[in-house]
Write a protein that holds these residues in place. Structure first.
Motif, PDB file in Angstrom:
ATOM      1  N   UNK A   1      -5.001   9.051   5.678  1.00  0.00           N
ATOM      2  CA  UNK A   1      -4.261   9.395   4.467  1.00  0.00           C
ATOM      3  C   UNK A   1      -4.324   8.269   3.432  1.00  0.00           C
ATOM      4  N   UNK A   2      -4.234   7.013   3.900  1.00  0.00           N
ATOM      5  CA  UNK A   2      -4.264   5.871   2.990  1.00  0.00           C
ATOM      6  C   UNK A   2      -5.559   5.840   2.179  1.00  0.00           C
ATOM      7  N   UNK A   3      -6.683   6.122   2.844  1.00  0.00           N
ATOM      8  CA  UNK A   3      -7.978   6.025   2.178  1.00  0.00           C
ATOM      9  C   UNK A   3      -8.532   7.382   1.743  1.00  0.00           C
TER      10      UNK A   3
ATOM     11  N   UNK B   1     -15.003   1.778   6.088  1.00  0.00           N
ATOM     12  CA  UNK B   1     -13.770   1.796   6.884  1.00  0.00           C
ATOM     13  C   UNK B   1     -13.772   0.684   7.924  1.00  0.00           C
ATOM     14  N   UNK B   2     -14.886   0.561   8.624  1.00  0.00           N
ATOM     15  CA  UNK B   2     -14.964  -0.487   9.647  1.00  0.00           C
ATOM     16  C   UNK B   2     -14.779  -1.865   9.022  1.00  0.00           C
ATOM     17  N   UNK B   3     -15.481  -2.133   7.926  1.00  0.00           N
ATOM     18  CA  UNK B   3     -15.386  -3.440   7.270  1.00  0.00           C
ATOM     19  C   UNK B   3     -13.950  -3.736   6.824  1.00  0.00           C
ATOM     20  N   UNK B   4     -13.315  -2.743   6.224  1.00  0.00           N
ATOM     21  CA  UNK B   4     -11.964  -2.943   5.701  1.00  0.00           C
ATOM     22  C   UNK B   4     -10.975  -3.179   6.838  1.00  0.00           C
ATOM     23  N   UNK B   5     -11.049  -2.388   7.891  1.00  0.00           N
ATOM     24  CA  UNK B   5     -10.113  -2.557   9.004  1.00  0.00           C
ATOM     25  C   UNK B   5     -10.362  -3.878   9.732  1.00  0.00           C
TER      26      UNK B   5
ATOM     27  N   UNK C   1       0.397 -16.330  -5.915  1.00  0.00           N
ATOM     28  CA  UNK C   1      -0.516 -15.946  -4.834  1.00  0.00           C
ATOM     29  C   UNK C   1      -0.566 -14.427  -4.709  1.00  0.00           C
ATOM     30  N   UNK C   2      -1.775 -13.848  -4.656  1.00  0.00           N
ATOM     31  CA  UNK C   2      -1.926 -12.418  -4.551  1.00  0.00           C
ATOM     32  C   UNK C   2      -1.672 -11.966  -3.116  1.00  0.00           C
ATOM     33  N   UNK C   3      -1.171 -10.726  -2.981  1.00  0.00           N
ATOM     34  CA  UNK C   3      -0.900 -10.169  -1.670  1.00  0.00           C
ATOM     35  C   UNK C   3      -2.030  -9.228  -1.289  1.00  0.00           C
ATOM     36  N   UNK C   4      -2.610  -9.462  -0.123  1.00  0.00           N
ATOM     37  CA  UNK C   4      -3.698  -8.623   0.355  1.00  0.00           C
ATOM     38  C   UNK C   4      -3.121  -7.416   1.078  1.00  0.00           C
ATOM     39  N   UNK C   5      -3.607  -6.227   0.749  1.00  0.00           N
ATOM     40  CA  UNK C   5      -3.185  -4.991   1.391  1.00  0.00           C
ATOM     41  C   UNK C   5      -4.430  -4.218   1.815  1.00  0.00           C
TER      42      UNK C   5
ATOM     43  N   UNK D   1      -9.845  -2.186   0.500  1.00  0.00           N
ATOM     44  CA  UNK D   1     -10.668  -0.990   0.297  1.00  0.00           C
ATOM     45  C   UNK D   1     -11.328  -1.024  -1.081  1.00  0.00           C
ATOM     46  N   UNK D   2     -10.552  -1.387  -2.089  1.00  0.00           N
ATOM     47  CA  UNK D   2     -11.088  -1.430  -3.446  1.00  0.00           C
ATOM     48  C   UNK D   2     -12.164  -2.504  -3.602  1.00  0.00           C
ATOM     49  N   UNK D   3     -12.044  -3.588  -2.808  1.00  0.00           N
ATOM     50  CA  UNK D   3     -12.992  -4.694  -2.919  1.00  0.00           C
ATOM     51  C   UNK D   3     -14.241  -4.487  -2.071  1.00  0.00           C
ATOM     52  N   UNK D   4     -14.194  -3.493  -1.172  1.00  0.00           N
ATOM     53  CA  UNK D   4     -15.332  -3.279  -0.268  1.00  0.00           C
ATOM     54  C   UNK D   4     -16.555  -2.819  -1.039  1.00  0.00           C
TER      55      UNK D   4
END
Length: 234
Positions: A48-50, A22-26, A1-5, A10-13
């Motif tokens: 910083x993360x993004x 940013x809004x969609x990802x959060x 099972x993959x872990x969502x982070x 962000x990469x999939x957005x």
């Protein structure tokens, strides 16, 4: 099972503009419990993360606050809102009203052959995710099933409205795995919805959607008892 982070979201957005992205990802991170109910959020850490400035993060927090997903507390910070059982019940009520109407419309008017094939394919793809334990993928396909049904029935705008009201409902769905309704049951319920539409039976379609969306009501009290820190008490 993959872990969502946060980073994988962000990469999939697919949103092009950084503010919408940013809004969609959060929002997805809150729904998928990557950001847990009650968790404190830092503008600086997320920026910083993004690798973005703090201004679009601040704007995303405002939109999330307006959507009832985060709370800004003066002198204390910004926090992910805990799950409101009342909001869950309300979202289920609204979602059922809309999706029953969509399914009955589909059964009355019929769907194209391509539309029926797309729904059946999504049901089978969901079945295949069960053995792998890829719950994130299962729910992506679940969303795709309901969105496809609305689109093929000619009511895609109804799905967009549903998306706006069901965030708390969806958070409980993620908590409920694997303690809630067996995934096999959920897939069988999707198959029953498709069968009722194929039979052109609006009443059967209504019953199938109601059975599907009311599953969460049976598991919610148990989940509140098991994970009290995730739920609001008022």
């Amino acid at each position: 099972m993959t872990t969502t982070t946060l980073q994988t979201l962000w990469n999939a957005s697919e949103a092009g503009h950084v503010r919408q992205r940013l809004y969609d990802v959060l929002r997805h991170a809150i729904i998928r419990l990557v950001l847990a109910p009650g968790q404190a959020l830092s503008e600086k850490e997320i920026a910083d993360t993004f690798e973005v400035s703090r201004q679009p993060v601040r704007e995303a927090f405002i939109r999330l606050s307006e959507a009832g997903l985060v709370e800004v507390r003066p002198q204390r910070g910004t926090f992910v809102v805990k799950i409101s059982p009342q909001a869950v019940y309300s979202a289920r009520f609204v979602r059922e009203a809309i999706e029953v109407a969509v399914a009955k419309s589909a059964a009355e008017q019929g769907l194209s052959r391509r539309g029926m094939e797309d729904l059946l394919e999504l049901v089978e793809r969901q079945r295949r995710t069960i053995d792998s334990g890829d719950y994130d993928r299962f729910y992506v396909l679940d969303e795709a099933f309901h969105q496809t049904l609305s689109r093929e029935a000619g009511h895609e705008s109804a799905w967009r409205f549903t998306e706006e009201v069901k965030a708390h409902f969806d958070r409980v769905r993620y908590i409920s795995v694997p303690d809630g309704t067996p995934l096999e049951t959920l897939v069988d319920q999707h198959a029953s919805i498709v069968a009722a539409i194929d039979d052109r039976d609006p009443e059967a379609a209504e019953r199938a959607v109601q059975a599907h969306l009311r599953e969460l009501l049976t598991s919610l009290p148990r989940l509140i008892d098991r994970f009290p820190d995730l739920f609001a008490t008022h």
